[in-house]
Design a protein around this motif. Structure first.
Motif, PDB file in Angstrom:
ATOM      1  N   UNK A  36      56.997 -35.704  -0.860  1.00  0.00           N
ATOM      2  CA  UNK A  36      55.608 -36.051  -0.553  1.00  0.00           C
ATOM      3  C   UNK A  36      54.837 -36.075  -1.852  1.00  0.00           C
ATOM      4  N   UNK A  37      54.012 -37.092  -2.027  1.00  0.00           N
ATOM      5  CA  UNK A  37      53.094 -37.041  -3.158  1.00  0.00           C
ATOM      6  C   UNK A  37      51.701 -37.452  -2.720  1.00  0.00           C
ATOM      7  N   UNK A  83      41.704 -46.337  -8.230  1.00  0.00           N
ATOM      8  CA  UNK A  83      42.030 -47.282  -7.163  1.00  0.00           C
ATOM      9  C   UNK A  83      42.306 -48.679  -7.720  1.00  0.00           C
ATOM     10  N   UNK A  84      41.910 -48.922  -8.949  1.00  0.00           N
ATOM     11  CA  UNK A  84      42.155 -50.214  -9.594  1.00  0.00           C
ATOM     12  C   UNK A  84      43.534 -50.264 -10.254  1.00  0.00           C
ATOM     13  N   UNK A  85      44.297 -49.185 -10.181  1.00  0.00           N
ATOM     14  CA  UNK A  85      45.606 -49.123 -10.829  1.00  0.00           C
ATOM     15  C   UNK A  85      46.740 -49.360  -9.834  1.00  0.00           C
ATOM     16  N   UNK A  86      46.688 -50.486  -9.147  1.00  0.00           N
ATOM     17  CA  UNK A  86      47.732 -50.819  -8.184  1.00  0.00           C
ATOM     18  C   UNK A  86      49.128 -50.827  -8.793  1.00  0.00           C
ATOM     19  N   UNK A  87      49.303 -51.482  -9.951  1.00  0.00           N
ATOM     20  CA  UNK A  87      50.645 -51.472 -10.553  1.00  0.00           C
ATOM     21  C   UNK A  87      51.125 -50.056 -10.879  1.00  0.00           C
ATOM     22  N   UNK A  88      50.226 -49.178 -11.294  1.00  0.00           N
ATOM     23  CA  UNK A  88      50.628 -47.791 -11.573  1.00  0.00           C
ATOM     24  C   UNK A  88      51.040 -47.090 -10.282  1.00  0.00           C
ATOM     25  N   UNK A  89      50.311 -47.345  -9.190  1.00  0.00           N
ATOM     26  CA  UNK A  89      50.687 -46.770  -7.901  1.00  0.00           C
ATOM     27  C   UNK A  89      52.111 -47.175  -7.539  1.00  0.00           C
ATOM     28  N   UNK A  90      52.420 -48.451  -7.692  1.00  0.00           N
ATOM     29  CA  UNK A  90      53.758 -48.941  -7.365  1.00  0.00           C
ATOM     30  C   UNK A  90      54.808 -48.303  -8.275  1.00  0.00           C
ATOM     31  N   UNK A  91      54.495 -48.159  -9.551  1.00  0.00           N
ATOM     32  CA  UNK A  91      55.434 -47.543 -10.490  1.00  0.00           C
ATOM     33  C   UNK A  91      55.681 -46.074 -10.134  1.00  0.00           C
ATOM     34  N   UNK A  92      54.614 -45.343  -9.827  1.00  0.00           N
ATOM     35  CA  UNK A  92      54.750 -43.937  -9.429  1.00  0.00           C
ATOM     36  C   UNK A  92      55.601 -43.846  -8.163  1.00  0.00           C
ATOM     37  N   UNK A  93      55.370 -44.749  -7.215  1.00  0.00           N
ATOM     38  CA  UNK A  93      56.150 -44.743  -5.973  1.00  0.00           C
ATOM     39  C   UNK A  93      57.632 -44.941  -6.273  1.00  0.00           C
ATOM     40  N   UNK A  94      57.944 -45.877  -7.154  1.00  0.00           N
ATOM     41  CA  UNK A  94      59.352 -46.119  -7.502  1.00  0.00           C
ATOM     42  C   UNK A  94      59.969 -44.917  -8.218  1.00  0.00           C
ATOM     43  N   UNK A  95      59.241 -44.354  -9.181  1.00  0.00           N
ATOM     44  CA  UNK A  95      59.774 -43.218  -9.946  1.00  0.00           C
ATOM     45  C   UNK A  95      59.935 -41.978  -9.068  1.00  0.00           C
ATOM     46  N   UNK A  96      58.953 -41.710  -8.221  1.00  0.00           N
ATOM     47  CA  UNK A  96      59.035 -40.533  -7.359  1.00  0.00           C
ATOM     48  C   UNK A  96      60.174 -40.705  -6.346  1.00  0.00           C
ATOM     49  N   UNK A  97      60.328 -41.902  -5.818  1.00  0.00           N
ATOM     50  CA  UNK A  97      61.420 -42.164  -4.886  1.00  0.00           C
ATOM     51  C   UNK A  97      62.768 -41.913  -5.553  1.00  0.00           C
ATOM     52  N   UNK A  98      62.900 -42.310  -6.808  1.00  0.00           N
ATOM     53  CA  UNK A  98      64.148 -42.075  -7.545  1.00  0.00           C
ATOM     54  C   UNK A  98      64.376 -40.581  -7.763  1.00  0.00           C
TER      55      UNK A  98
END
Length: 114
Positions: A36-37, A83-98
């Motif tokens: 969970x993040x 909230x303007x950092x959509x690409x960072x959100x996606x990157x964090x999601x990928x890294x945390x999932x890994x």
């Protein structure tokens, strides 16, 4: 631009990260989440003044609970982003999932009584 992040990431929107409750975090694990993040606004830039600071304290508290239960505290994190950092959100999601994939499934099984 369409953001690509893992399909197993479930987004639960709240008006402020400060509204996340300790029980929400623990219940997510009980319900079978392997990790969970919490994504909150940048520190010092909270519309509700201190909501993200409250969320950070709750996350740190639950990490201690997880550790006491012999569950890796790395399964819970908080990230600050605009909230303007959509690409960072996606990157964090990928890294945390890994990170969670490397930890493996959570030892918590949310078996509900019938």
């Amino acid at each position: 631009m369409r953001l690509q992040y893992p399909t197993n990431v479930r987004v639960i929107q709240l008006p402020c990260s400060g509204r996340v409750d300790i029980l929400h975090l623990l219940r997510a694990f009980e319900d079978g989440a392997d990790g969970v993040y919490v994504a909150g606004c940048m520190e010092g830039d909270c519309h509700f003044l201190t909501g993200n600071l409250k969320a950070r304290r709750k996350v740190e508290f639950v990490k201690k609970i997880l550790e006491a239960l012999d569950i890796e505290p790395e399964r819970l994190e908080m990230f600050n982003m605009s909230s303007a950092e959509g690409p960072r959100f996606a990157q964090v999601a990928r890294e945390f999932t890994e990170t969670i994939r490397q930890l493996g499934p959570t030892p918590v099984k949310g078996e509900k009584a019938a």
